[in-house]
Every structure is written in C-alpha cells, then in structure tokens.
Write a protein that holds these residues in place. Sequence first.
Motif, PDB file in Angstrom:
ATOM      1  N   TRP A  73       0.660  -1.365   0.051  1.00 43.50           N
ATOM      2  CA  TRP A  73      -0.244  -0.024   0.001  1.00 43.50           C
ATOM      3  C   TRP A  73       0.823   1.250  -0.029  1.00 43.50           C
ATOM      4  N   THR A  74       2.214   1.063  -0.028  1.00 41.76           N
ATOM      5  CA  THR A  74       3.111   2.415  -0.305  1.00 41.76           C
ATOM      6  C   THR A  74       2.949   2.752  -1.786  1.00 41.76           C
ATOM      7  N   LEU A  75       2.431   1.935  -2.569  1.00 43.82           N
ATOM      8  CA  LEU A  75       2.210   2.229  -3.964  1.00 43.82           C
ATOM      9  C   LEU A  75       1.161   3.306  -4.102  1.00 43.82           C
ATOM     10  N   LEU A  76       0.237   3.605  -3.381  1.00 38.24           N
ATOM     11  CA  LEU A  76      -0.996   4.401  -3.316  1.00 38.24           C
ATOM     12  C   LEU A  76      -1.025   5.529  -2.558  1.00 38.24           C
ATOM     13  N   PRO A  77      -0.785   6.486  -2.827  1.00 38.35           N
ATOM     14  CA  PRO A  77      -0.718   7.803  -1.949  1.00 38.35           C
ATOM     15  C   PRO A  77      -2.011   7.980  -1.252  1.00 38.35           C
ATOM     16  N   ALA A  78      -3.235   7.553  -1.657  1.00 40.95           N
ATOM     17  CA  ALA A  78      -4.431   7.933  -1.076  1.00 40.95           C
ATOM     18  C   ALA A  78      -4.455   7.002   0.342  1.00 40.95           C
ATOM     19  N   VAL A  79      -3.556   6.052   0.343  1.00 43.29           N
ATOM     20  CA  VAL A  79      -3.697   5.206   1.749  1.00 43.29           C
ATOM     21  C   VAL A  79      -2.926   5.792   2.824  1.00 43.29           C
ATOM     22  N   ARG A 129      18.599  -7.159 -23.800  1.00 45.63           N
ATOM     23  CA  ARG A 129      19.319  -7.262 -22.583  1.00 45.63           C
ATOM     24  C   ARG A 129      18.598  -7.669 -21.345  1.00 45.63           C
ATOM     25  N   LEU A 130      19.071  -8.505 -20.441  1.00 48.00           N
ATOM     26  CA  LEU A 130      18.350  -9.361 -19.708  1.00 48.00           C
ATOM     27  C   LEU A 130      18.738  -8.969 -18.188  1.00 48.00           C
ATOM     28  N   LEU A 131      17.736  -8.944 -17.418  1.00 46.31           N
ATOM     29  CA  LEU A 131      17.753  -8.415 -15.887  1.00 46.31           C
ATOM     30  C   LEU A 131      17.000  -9.399 -15.086  1.00 46.31           C
ATOM     31  N   TRP A 132      17.853  -9.948 -14.144  1.00 46.36           N
ATOM     32  CA  TRP A 132      17.354 -10.774 -13.079  1.00 46.36           C
ATOM     33  C   TRP A 132      16.769 -10.194 -11.897  1.00 46.36           C
ATOM     34  N   LEU A 133      15.427 -10.658 -11.428  1.00 41.07           N
ATOM     35  CA  LEU A 133      14.855 -10.018 -10.182  1.00 41.07           C
ATOM     36  C   LEU A 133      14.360 -11.278  -9.415  1.00 41.07           C
ATOM     37  N   ALA A 134      14.986 -11.595  -8.218  1.00 44.34           N
ATOM     38  CA  ALA A 134      14.411 -12.690  -7.395  1.00 44.34           C
ATOM     39  C   ALA A 134      14.844 -12.452  -6.329  1.00 44.34           C
ATOM     40  N   ARG A 135      14.149 -12.660  -5.220  1.00 39.87           N
ATOM     41  CA  ARG A 135      14.522 -12.540  -3.840  1.00 39.87           C
ATOM     42  C   ARG A 135      15.521 -13.826  -3.360  1.00 39.87           C
ATOM     43  N   GLU A 136      15.300 -14.710  -4.087  1.00 39.61           N
ATOM     44  CA  GLU A 136      16.305 -15.919  -3.645  1.00 39.61           C
ATOM     45  C   GLU A 136      17.057 -16.433  -4.996  1.00 39.61           C
ATOM     46  N   GLY A 137      18.197 -17.146  -4.643  1.00 34.84           N
ATOM     47  CA  GLY A 137      19.021 -17.645  -5.937  1.00 34.84           C
ATOM     48  C   GLY A 137      19.784 -16.774  -6.669  1.00 34.84           C
ATOM     49  N   VAL A 157      23.860 -12.469 -17.014  1.00 34.14           N
ATOM     50  CA  VAL A 157      22.514 -11.961 -16.646  1.00 34.14           C
ATOM     51  C   VAL A 157      22.741 -10.972 -15.251  1.00 34.14           C
ATOM     52  N   GLN A 158      22.407  -9.558 -15.672  1.00 36.97           N
ATOM     53  CA  GLN A 158      22.701  -8.560 -14.693  1.00 36.97           C
ATOM     54  C   GLN A 158      21.644  -8.947 -13.520  1.00 36.97           C
ATOM     55  N   ARG A 159      21.795  -8.648 -12.478  1.00 34.84           N
ATOM     56  CA  ARG A 159      20.979  -8.776 -11.335  1.00 34.84           C
ATOM     57  C   ARG A 159      20.235  -7.517 -10.663  1.00 34.84           C
ATOM     58  N   CYS A 160      18.975  -7.366 -10.629  1.00 36.32           N
ATOM     59  CA  CYS A 160      18.482  -6.199 -10.302  1.00 36.32           C
ATOM     60  C   CYS A 160      18.404  -5.837  -8.604  1.00 36.32           C
ATOM     61  N   ARG A 161      18.488  -4.962  -8.118  1.00 36.58           N
ATOM     62  CA  ARG A 161      18.856  -4.818  -6.676  1.00 36.58           C
ATOM     63  C   ARG A 161      17.676  -4.178  -6.175  1.00 36.58           C
ATOM     64  N   ALA A 162      16.535  -4.000  -6.731  1.00 37.72           N
ATOM     65  CA  ALA A 162      15.326  -3.649  -6.254  1.00 37.72           C
ATOM     66  C   ALA A 162      15.071  -4.034  -4.698  1.00 37.72           C
ATOM     67  N   ALA A 163      14.939  -3.499  -3.621  1.00 36.06           N
ATOM     68  CA  ALA A 163      14.762  -3.820  -2.514  1.00 36.06           C
ATOM     69  C   ALA A 163      13.454  -3.507  -1.521  1.00 36.06           C
ATOM     70  N   THR A 164      12.711  -3.046  -2.404  1.00 34.65           N
ATOM     71  CA  THR A 164      11.216  -2.482  -2.036  1.00 34.65           C
ATOM     72  C   THR A 164      10.247  -2.627  -3.242  1.00 34.65           C
ATOM     73  N   VAL A 165       9.076  -2.825  -2.819  1.00 39.05           N
ATOM     74  CA  VAL A 165       7.904  -3.135  -3.972  1.00 39.05           C
ATOM     75  C   VAL A 165       7.829  -1.849  -4.674  1.00 39.05           C
ATOM     76  N   MET A 166       8.190  -0.550  -4.032  1.00 37.75           N
ATOM     77  CA  MET A 166       8.108   0.646  -4.997  1.00 37.75           C
ATOM     78  C   MET A 166       9.414   0.493  -6.129  1.00 37.75           C
ATOM     79  N   ALA A 167      10.336   0.177  -5.543  1.00 34.86           N
ATOM     80  CA  ALA A 167      11.697  -0.238  -6.467  1.00 34.86           C
ATOM     81  C   ALA A 167      11.271  -1.384  -7.691  1.00 34.86           C
ATOM     82  N   GLU A 168      10.793  -2.275  -7.047  1.00 34.77           N
ATOM     83  CA  GLU A 168      10.323  -3.208  -8.152  1.00 34.77           C
ATOM     84  C   GLU A 168       9.437  -3.084  -9.082  1.00 34.77           C
ATOM     85  N   ALA A 169       8.286  -2.179  -8.667  1.00 28.45           N
ATOM     86  CA  ALA A 169       7.479  -1.514  -9.802  1.00 28.45           C
ATOM     87  C   ALA A 169       8.164  -0.602 -10.638  1.00 28.45           C
TER      88      ALA A 169
END
Length: 288
Positions: free
Chosen positions: A45-51, A198-206, A212-224
């Motif tokens: 719910w950090t994704l929705l400012p109205a909350v 261009r390939l990007l890898w996003l996973a919390r495990e593994g 393949v470059q790993r994405c370092r997004a640490a929050t759901v906002m960064a993932e979005a």
Amino acid sequence: MMQVLALLPGGEEDQLQALPALAALGEQRSAQLQVVCPARVGSIWTLLPAVERCIPFAFGQRWSLADWTNLLGNVREPDFQVSLNLSTDWSIDLLLSLTHIPMRVASGGFSATEQVKQQQQGWRGQAWETWLQPLGVHCDADAYRLPLPQSGLAEARAALPQGDGPVLLLAPGAVLDWSTEDWRELVEAVGRAVPSVRLLWLAREGEAPAGVQRCRAATVMAEAATVASVDVVFTDEPRLAQLAVLTGTALVAAGMEDPRRLPRRDTIKPLPPLSRLRPKDVVQALAA
C-alpha cells in the motif's frame, strides 16, 4: 473528505488486485483510506498515495483477543464514513457492528448495511467495481496505471543493462520449479533469437544465470519502477505479474492461466506452470 476503512485479507496478489478500485475511490470521492491487511503485505500500500495508514491484522484463526481489541480501538477512533469488508470472519463482522461507521459494505453478515454480490468470473481487479457501486464510483481497473515517482523511474532506468536492445526481466518466484540449467537454456535461446536483448534478473532468492545482470530492487516501489522500465516481464511470481499489469508492461506469466488472476490484453500471455514448460515454450510465447 470521506474517510474509508478497507479490510482486506489475502496475500500480495489480492492486495494488488484491489489497488485500482481503491485508487478510483480515492480520486472520485476525494477519499482518505486506511487499510487493514496482514502485516506481511502492508508494503503493497506504499504504492497508493491515497492510503494514509496500514493496520496489521492476522485474519482467519491467527489473531488473539488482544489483536482484536487493538484493531477495534484503531477503527473506532477515526471518523470513518464507509467500510469495505472483504473478510468473511465472524470476528470482523462483530467488530464492525461495534463501530459508528454509517455505511458498511460487505458480501454478507449482520453488520453490513450494503450487501454486494461477489463476481466469480473474470479478472478480480475489475470484479472489485461491485464493491464500489453503493458509493457511485466507477472503476476501469484495466486502464489504471501506478503513479510511480519520476525519481524512482529514473533510478530504475539508470540501473538497466547497457545497450539499445529490448530489456527482458526474468523474475522467478519463491518456489524454483526450474533448475539452473533450465534458466541457462532460456537465456541462451533468447540471446540467439534476439542478439541485442538486455537481460535483467529479479528474484529474492537464488543466483542470476551467468551473464545476466541482477536487479537490486529492495522495496516493492523499486520493483514496480523496474517493471515499468523494462519491455517485457517473464515471471511466475504473482507480485511481479500484478506489477506488470498495473504498469502496462508486456507480460508472460507462468502458472496464471486462471482468468481471475490476469486481465485479457494482447500484451499479456498466461502460460501453464513452469513445471510443465520447457525453455523453448517460453521463447515461443515471448516471440508471439
């Protein structure tokens, strides 16, 4: 300004599917929202400012009397005009009956002042419009797009692999149904089909496959922001599939053939579970 309390059991996918409807409510009724949901999914719910606030609560049989009493105190203090109760738990029904909320929308229960009939077919994101009808609110969930901050988008784009080719995000879920060899085979096949990819890898495990470059997004906002910045997402992770839906990013989603999980779009291709797929099947879906 309308104060609305939404009681939403369920996981990350359930919360994300509710997001377009609550966004429509916030916009069309200038509503300020508070959401009661399991603690593990509150970050959605950090994704929705109205909350304005998330109140953690363990729906089902996992709550204690202290938890219930604390929730009652939280929902009785603000001056809520409306509650949207998606829980069928008798304890929530009792709790709402003890509040002073004048409009209590639910699919049943003795506390409800407005009863709605839940739709059993079609994407659950659009089925949410039923819950908004007593408030005179329209929701086109398929047209909704997350209001992501420009700074976050700029940061995500800057972190993409260098080059000019299309960006494919590979995002396996928590349960790894494919082996390292399967993922390596997919990476090689995609590279042969589209040499500039261009390939990007996003996973919390593994670990990411070699090259393949790993994405370092640490929050759901960064993932979005990352999902919104790539060209295509291939995933069997429900959270990331729903983020692709809400950002309008092309999606190939394994294990999500149930029509209630994803909207119908030309850019969305639901597939069987990974355990029933081979890398060549995914390449064909990506090329279609």
